[in-house]
Scaffold this motif. Structure first.
Motif, PDB file in Angstrom:
ATOM      1  N   TYR A  47       0.813  -1.219   0.000  1.00  0.00           N
ATOM      2  CA  TYR A  47       0.000   0.000   0.000  1.00  0.00           C
ATOM      3  C   TYR A  47       0.851   1.277   0.000  1.00  0.00           C
ATOM      4  O   TYR A  47       0.303   2.371  -0.026  1.00  0.00           O
ATOM      5  N   GLN A  60       2.318   2.210   2.510  1.00  0.00           N
ATOM      6  CA  GLN A  60       2.083   2.718   3.861  1.00  0.00           C
ATOM      7  C   GLN A  60       2.830   1.853   4.872  1.00  0.00           C
ATOM      8  O   GLN A  60       3.054   0.662   4.646  1.00  0.00           O
ATOM      9  N   ALA A 117      -3.017  10.402   4.416  1.00  0.00           N
ATOM     10  CA  ALA A 117      -1.894   9.465   4.303  1.00  0.00           C
ATOM     11  C   ALA A 117      -2.236   8.082   4.837  1.00  0.00           C
ATOM     12  O   ALA A 117      -1.577   7.096   4.494  1.00  0.00           O
ATOM     13  N   GLY A 118      -3.259   7.992   5.685  1.00  0.00           N
ATOM     14  CA  GLY A 118      -3.633   6.715   6.286  1.00  0.00           C
ATOM     15  C   GLY A 118      -4.322   6.947   7.613  1.00  0.00           C
ATOM     16  O   GLY A 118      -4.308   8.059   8.161  1.00  0.00           O
ATOM     17  N   ALA A 148      -0.949   4.829  10.534  1.00  0.00           N
ATOM     18  CA  ALA A 148      -0.508   4.517   9.176  1.00  0.00           C
ATOM     19  C   ALA A 148      -0.075   5.797   8.476  1.00  0.00           C
ATOM     20  O   ALA A 148      -0.827   6.782   8.410  1.00  0.00           O
ATOM     21  N   GLU A 149       1.123   5.780   7.959  1.00  0.00           N
ATOM     22  CA  GLU A 149       1.678   6.912   7.213  1.00  0.00           C
ATOM     23  C   GLU A 149       2.315   6.384   5.935  1.00  0.00           C
ATOM     24  O   GLU A 149       2.494   5.180   5.764  1.00  0.00           O
ATOM     25  N   THR A 150       2.675   7.306   5.023  1.00  0.00           N
ATOM     26  CA  THR A 150       3.413   6.881   3.846  1.00  0.00           C
ATOM     27  C   THR A 150       4.741   6.279   4.300  1.00  0.00           C
ATOM     28  O   THR A 150       5.260   6.615   5.369  1.00  0.00           O
ATOM     29  N   ASP A 151       5.293   5.391   3.492  1.00  0.00           N
ATOM     30  CA  ASP A 151       6.540   4.724   3.869  1.00  0.00           C
ATOM     31  C   ASP A 151       7.634   5.728   4.205  1.00  0.00           C
ATOM     32  O   ASP A 151       8.346   5.581   5.208  1.00  0.00           O
ATOM     33  N   HIS A 175      -4.942  -5.295   5.574  1.00  0.00           N
ATOM     34  CA  HIS A 175      -4.671  -3.978   6.139  1.00  0.00           C
ATOM     35  C   HIS A 175      -5.315  -3.894   7.524  1.00  0.00           C
ATOM     36  O   HIS A 175      -6.433  -4.381   7.724  1.00  0.00           O
ATOM     37  N   ASN A 221      -9.449   1.306   2.622  1.00  0.00           N
ATOM     38  CA  ASN A 221      -8.191   2.031   2.649  1.00  0.00           C
ATOM     39  C   ASN A 221      -8.060   2.954   1.434  1.00  0.00           C
ATOM     40  O   ASN A 221      -7.632   4.102   1.553  1.00  0.00           O
ATOM     41  N   SER A 251      -7.834   6.762   2.333  1.00  0.00           N
ATOM     42  CA  SER A 251      -6.451   7.229   2.380  1.00  0.00           C
ATOM     43  C   SER A 251      -6.135   8.087   1.161  1.00  0.00           C
ATOM     44  O   SER A 251      -5.295   7.747   0.311  1.00  0.00           O
TER      45      SER A 251
END
Length: 413
Positions: free
Chosen positions: A195, A197, A221-222, A239-242, A306, A365, A369
C-alpha cells in the motif's frame, strides 16, 4: 459437512504427533490448546527460544480482540488469566479529516449498549495474552513444545527440524506468518500488493481517562487508531506513507510526540510514550490455497490484510475455530483428519470470509487514504447516513464484535 465420504483412520502409531503446528505466536498455541482438549496430541514448533517468549515488561504492543475471539479464548481456558488485564471497548468513534484541522462534522458512533451481548471487544496487551497461552500449553500434557527450532524440510505429513529431528503427523498446520515457510514448502503461492504505507505501533500515557472509547481517525496518508488499554493509556496504530513513517521512526520520543500531537489532538490531555515503538509495512497478501497435501494454513500464513478494521488477529482466530470444528467432526466420524476431503471443508468455510474481508479492507483504505474532495464528501455523507440508521448501525456493531456470518462453535459463547 454432514455426509462426507468416510476415510480410513491413519493409525496413531505411524505418527509422532497427531498435529504439528509450525509457528508459536498466538494462533498456533490457540489451535494447539483447542485440539488438545479433544484428545489430540499436538507439537508446536517455534523458531524463538523459550526464554524470549515469556514477556514481562510492557513493550507497547496490544491487540483488539472482538467478542467472538474472547469467547474462543474462554473456550480454550485462557481468558480467565487475561481478563483482569483486559480493557473493554465500549464505544467506537470513526471520523475523517486532516491532521491539525480537527475531524469532519460527519462521523460514525458505535455503542456497545445497542447490542445484547456486551462490550464489542477488549484490548489486551501482547505480554498478557502471550503469557497466558504459554502457561496453558505448559500445563497441557498433550502439547509438546519445540522452542528455538526451525523447520528446514517438509513432506506431506512430516517436518524436519534444523536439529535433525523429523516429526511425523497426520496434519501440518502453518501458523508461521505472512512469509510462511510452511506454505512455500508446500508449493502454495500468494497474491497481494503493498500500500506504500507503514504502520507505526506504540502506546501512550495520557492525562485524561479514555472511558473505554476507541477512535479511528482517517487522514489522507492513512488512518490513526487510538485504542483504549487499561489505565490512562491507549494503543496507537498510525498509518503513514513509507517515507514519512521512516522519518517519524527516526525521531526521539519528544520529537515523535510533536509529530503525533496534530493528528492525536488534545482530547485526552497531555500524552507521553510508554514502551517501545514498532513499524510494519502494510500489505495485502492472500495464499492462493489454504490447504495442500496434509497441510493447512491459519492466520497471516493464509491471509494478511490492512489493519484498518483491526481484524488481523481476529480473522486468524476465526481460522483456528473453524479448523478445530472441521477436525473435531472428522475425528468423531472416524475420518483421516489430514485427508483432502476433510481439509477441503476448512478451505471452503474460510476462503469466502477472508476474501470478503480482504476486499473490504482494501476498498476502505483506498476510499479513505486520499485527499480527493469528491471522495471525501462521499465517505463523510456515507458515514452520516449509516450513523442515522439504527438497524444498519447495529449490523456494523455486530460485525465489529465478530458475531456475523457462519460462526464456529468456539465463538458462539
Amino acid at each position: 459437512m454432514d455426509n462426507p465420504a468416510r476415510q480410513p483412520i491413519l493409525r496413531s502409531m505411524t505418527h509422532d504427533t497427531d498435529i504439528a503446528i509450525v509457528g508459536g505466536g498466538l494462533n498456533g498455541p490457540a489451535l494447539a490448546l483447542a485440539l488438545a482438549r479433544i484428545g489430540l496430541r499436538v507439537t508446536v514448533i517455534d523458531a524463538l527460544p523459550a526464554p524470549t517468549r515469556a514477556l514481562s515488561d510492557f513493550d507497547g504492543r496490544s491487540y483488539a480482540l472482538a467478542l467472538a475471539s474472547v469467547r474462543l479464548l474462554r473456550g480454550i481456558g485462557v481468558w480467565d488469566a487475561v481478563a483482569e488485564h483486559a480493557q473493554p471497548m465500549l464505544e467506537i468513534k470513526v471520523t475523517d479529516g486532516r491532521a491539525g484541522e480537527g475531524a469532519a462534522p460527519w462521523m460514525l458512533h458505535f455503542d456497545h449498549a445497542e447490542i445484547e451481548e456486551g462490550p464489542m471487544g477488549y484490548m489486551v496487551e501482547d505480554r498478557h495474552l502471550r503469557r497466558a497461552l504459554l502457561a496453558a500449553m505448559d500445563a497441557e500434557a498433550r502439547i509438546t513444545q519445540r522452542s528455538g527450532e526451525r523447520v528446514e524440510a517438509q513432506t506431506a505429513g512430516s517436518v524436519t527440524l534444523a536439529s535433525g529431528d523429523t516429526i511425523r503427523a497426520a496434519l501440518v498446520v502453518g501458523a508461521d506468518g505472512r512469509q510462511s515457510g510452511t506454505a512455500q514448502r508446500a508449493g502454495i503461492t500468494r497474491t497481494g500488493w503493498g500500500y506504500g504505507q507503514t504502520a507505526i505501533v506504540c502506546a501512550v500515557d495520557h492525562a485524561l481517562p479514555h472511558n473505554g472509547i476507541a477512535h479511528q481517525f482517517f487522514m489522507p496518508a492513512g488512518p490513526l487508531a487510538i485504542l483504549p488499554i487499561t489505565g490512562n493509556r491507549s494503543s496507537i496504530v498510525w498509518a503513514e506513507t513509507d517515507a514519512r513513517a521512516a522519518q517519524i521512526m527516526a525521531l526521539d520520543d519528544a520529537q515523535f510526540l510533536d509529530a503525533l500531537r496534530p493528528a492525536f489532538g488534545s482530547f485526552l490531555g497531555e500524552i507521553s510514550v510508554t514502551g517501545k515503538r514498532f513499524s510494519y509495512p502494510l500489505t495485502l497478501t492472500i495464499a492462493d490455497r489454504f490447504i495442500a497435501e496434509r497441510v493447512a494454513l491459519v492466520g497471516d500464513a493464509a491471509h494478511g490484510v490492512h489493519p484498518i478494521a483491526g481484524q488481523g488477529l481476529n480473522a486468524g482466530l476465526r481460522d483456528v475455530a473453524a479448523l478445530f470444528d472441521v477436525l473435531r467432526d472428522a475425528r468423531q466420524r472416524g475420518e483421516d483428519i489430514g485427508s483432502p476431503a476433510v481439509l477441503a471443508r476448512y478451505e471452503q468455510w474460510r476462503r469466502f470470509d477472508t476474501t470478503t474481508l480482504a476486499i473490504a479492507t482494501d476498498t476502505f483504505n483506498k476510499l479513505f487514504s486520499n485527499d480527493n474532495p469528491l471522495l471525501r464528501v462521499v465517505r463523510d455523507v456515507g458515514m452520516g447516513l449509516v450513523n442515522a440508521a439504527p438497524a444498519l448501525r447495529r449490523s456494523f456493531i455486530r460485525e465489529a464484535a465478530g458475531l456475523t456470518g457462519d460462526l464456529p462453535s468456539l465463538m458462539k459463547g
